[in-house]
Design an enzyme around this catalytic site. Sequence first.
Site, short mmCIF file in Angstrom:
data_model
loop_
_atom_site.label_atom_id
_atom_site.label_comp_id
_atom_site.label_asym_id
_atom_site.label_seq_id
_atom_site.Cartn_x
_atom_site.Cartn_y
_atom_site.Cartn_z
N LYS A 89 54.71 32.20 48.95
CA LYS A 89 55.33 30.90 49.24
C LYS A 89 56.50 30.70 48.28
O LYS A 89 56.33 30.73 47.06
CB LYS A 89 54.30 29.77 49.10
CG LYS A 89 53.30 29.71 50.25
CD LYS A 89 52.37 28.52 50.09
CE LYS A 89 51.52 28.34 51.35
NZ LYS A 89 50.70 29.53 51.64
N ASP A 123 55.96 33.20 53.41
CA ASP A 123 55.24 32.17 54.16
C ASP A 123 56.15 30.97 54.47
O ASP A 123 57.03 30.63 53.68
CB ASP A 123 54.05 31.66 53.35
CG ASP A 123 52.74 32.31 53.77
OD1 ASP A 123 52.63 32.71 54.94
OD2 ASP A 123 51.83 32.41 52.93
N GLN A 152 56.96 29.26 62.76
CA GLN A 152 55.93 28.33 63.21
C GLN A 152 56.30 27.76 64.57
O GLN A 152 57.36 27.14 64.72
CB GLN A 152 55.79 27.17 62.20
CG GLN A 152 55.48 27.65 60.79
CD GLN A 152 55.62 26.52 59.78
OE1 GLN A 152 54.62 26.01 59.27
NE2 GLN A 152 56.83 26.12 59.47
N ARG A 171 55.76 37.10 61.38
CA ARG A 171 54.42 36.54 61.60
C ARG A 171 54.59 35.24 62.36
O ARG A 171 55.20 34.29 61.88
CB ARG A 171 53.72 36.27 60.27
CG ARG A 171 52.35 35.58 60.46
CD ARG A 171 51.80 35.08 59.13
NE ARG A 171 51.51 36.18 58.23
CZ ARG A 171 51.48 36.07 56.90
NH1 ARG A 171 51.76 34.92 56.32
NH2 ARG A 171 51.21 37.12 56.15
N LYS A 174 51.08 28.94 64.59
CA LYS A 174 51.31 27.65 65.23
C LYS A 174 51.92 26.65 64.26
O LYS A 174 52.78 25.86 64.63
CB LYS A 174 50.02 27.10 65.81
CG LYS A 174 49.48 27.95 66.96
CD LYS A 174 48.25 27.33 67.59
CE LYS A 174 47.72 28.21 68.72
NZ LYS A 174 46.55 27.60 69.39
N ALA A 176 51.05 24.41 60.28
CA ALA A 176 50.06 23.49 59.73
C ALA A 176 50.72 22.35 58.96
O ALA A 176 50.16 21.86 57.99
CB ALA A 176 49.11 24.26 58.82
N THR A 211 46.90 34.17 65.08
CA THR A 211 46.18 33.13 65.82
C THR A 211 44.74 33.57 66.01
O THR A 211 44.44 34.77 66.05
CB THR A 211 46.81 32.87 67.19
OG1 THR A 211 46.09 31.82 67.86
CG2 THR A 211 46.79 34.11 68.08
N ARG A 274 44.38 24.02 56.85
CA ARG A 274 43.69 24.81 57.87
C ARG A 274 42.88 23.88 58.79
O ARG A 274 42.79 24.11 59.99
CB ARG A 274 42.76 25.83 57.21
CG ARG A 274 43.45 26.87 56.38
CD ARG A 274 44.28 27.88 57.16
NE ARG A 274 45.53 27.38 57.68
CZ ARG A 274 46.62 27.22 56.93
NH1 ARG A 274 46.59 27.46 55.64
NH2 ARG A 274 47.74 26.80 57.49
#
Length: 293
Positions: A89, A123, A152, A171, A174, A176, A211, A274
């Site tokens: 991150k 990330d 995302q 990557r 969806k 978060a 996913t 999550r």
Amino acid sequence: MLRQAMLALSKSRRAERLVTTSPLTADVVDRYVADDVARVVGALTREGLLVSVDHLGEEVTDEAAAGQAVAHYLALLDLLPAGADVSVKLTALGLRLSQRLALEHAGAICAAAAQRELTVTLDAEEHDTIAGLHAVHAALRREHPDVGVVVQSYLPDSLDRCEKLGGARVRLCKGAYTAPGAYARPADIDRSYVRCLKVLMSGTGYPMVATHDPRLIRIAATLAELAGRDATGFEHQMLYGVRPDEQRRLAGLGARVRVYVPYGSDWYPYLMRRLAERPRNLTFFLRSLLSRR
């Protein structure tokens, strides 16, 4: 409304104190956050699974803390087998302080990872960091072409991002977080995910399908076949502790499956996100206390 509430809780220091000091949370945390990263990585590797390891921590506010995060990652590299991935991150590396600092720190991690036959994936975080994320990623690719990045699908510009990431390791998740104008309905996020998948599978890069949704997993496999990709041409990614039976099933069928393994004491924001990622996850996580299936 539940999603918004869970995301708000992820930023609440009071809620964090209550949750992290409760003895009732220990079993939940151990299920989804590695206590001994070397042991967990070794066990997953022996089962034929790949790993992407994340040292939990983000939003550092000074250069000293960013330097400490880099030191953590450099030490982590020595614990990982060749072929493993490290998830980073950028706010942990100082992105909130300066883009230049985050790029310098990420570059040091990429260089050290390459010497050990490891990869690095950047990330995605809050929406106001996305422009910086992709700027750092583009700069890193000049010297480290295999550095990956997260897109995302809840963000409306996700399709455009995928179209511009030709040849990259991407990557797709969806998402978060929340953002102005972002997709909020699960069906809209899923449709965006499939649109992005089509671009990635038909492109020249390496799709990483992050996913647990059975329907999207099937769609990914179909799109890969239509695009002429074999089992080495893409991979599935799932979270540590979530659907481990499915992880092993897919790996047993010959698919590349990478498990995202978080570790470290700063687990509270990660776990709350999550749960918030999709409201049904709250029930799923609670149910998982009774079964690992």
